[in-house]
Design an enzyme around this catalytic site. Structure first.
Site, PDB file in Angstrom:
ATOM      1  CG  MET A   1      18.664  28.111  46.796  1.00  0.00           C
ATOM      2  SD  MET A   1      17.819  28.039  48.370  1.00  0.00           S
ATOM      3  CE  MET A   1      18.684  29.235  49.336  1.00  0.00           C
ATOM      4  N   PRO A   2      19.957  28.936  43.439  1.00  0.00           N
ATOM      5  CG  PRO A   2      20.031  28.327  41.217  1.00  0.00           C
ATOM      6  CD  PRO A   2      20.037  27.766  42.590  1.00  0.00           C
ATOM      7  CB  VAL A   3      16.939  33.301  45.127  1.00  0.00           C
ATOM      8  CG1 VAL A   3      15.639  33.985  45.540  1.00  0.00           C
ATOM      9  CG2 VAL A   3      17.449  32.386  46.226  1.00  0.00           C
TER      10      VAL A   3
END
Length: 62
Positions: free
Chosen positions: A1-3
Site C-alpha cells: 500500500m503506497p502512502v
C-alpha cells in the site's frame, strides 16, 4: 500500500479533496498501481509553526 504524505498550509475541504484525487490518479498512473491501494496523509502546518532561514513564516512579509 503506497502512502503519500503532504505537509503544507491550511486548506479547505474542497482543496484537500482535489489534492487527494489528483495525487492518487497521477501516482497510480506513474506507478501502475490501482488507485484504491493509495493512502494520502495531509498534515496542515500553521505559519507560526514553520521556520525558514531562521524566521517564522508568520513573521515574513507576504
Amino acid at each position: 500500500m503506497p502512502v503519500i504524505t503532504v505537509h503544507g498550509p491550511k486548506m479547505s475541504k474542497e482543496q484537500k479533496a482535489e489534492l487527494v484525487k489528483s495525487f492518487t490518479e497521477i501516482a497510480g498512473k506513474i506507478m501502475n498501481i490501482p488507485t484504491q491501494a493509495f493512502t494520502i496523509l495531509i498534515e496542515e502546518m500553521e505559519r507560526e509553526n514553520v521556520g525558514v532561514g531562521g524566521v517564522l513564516l508568520a513573521d515574513r512579509e507576504k
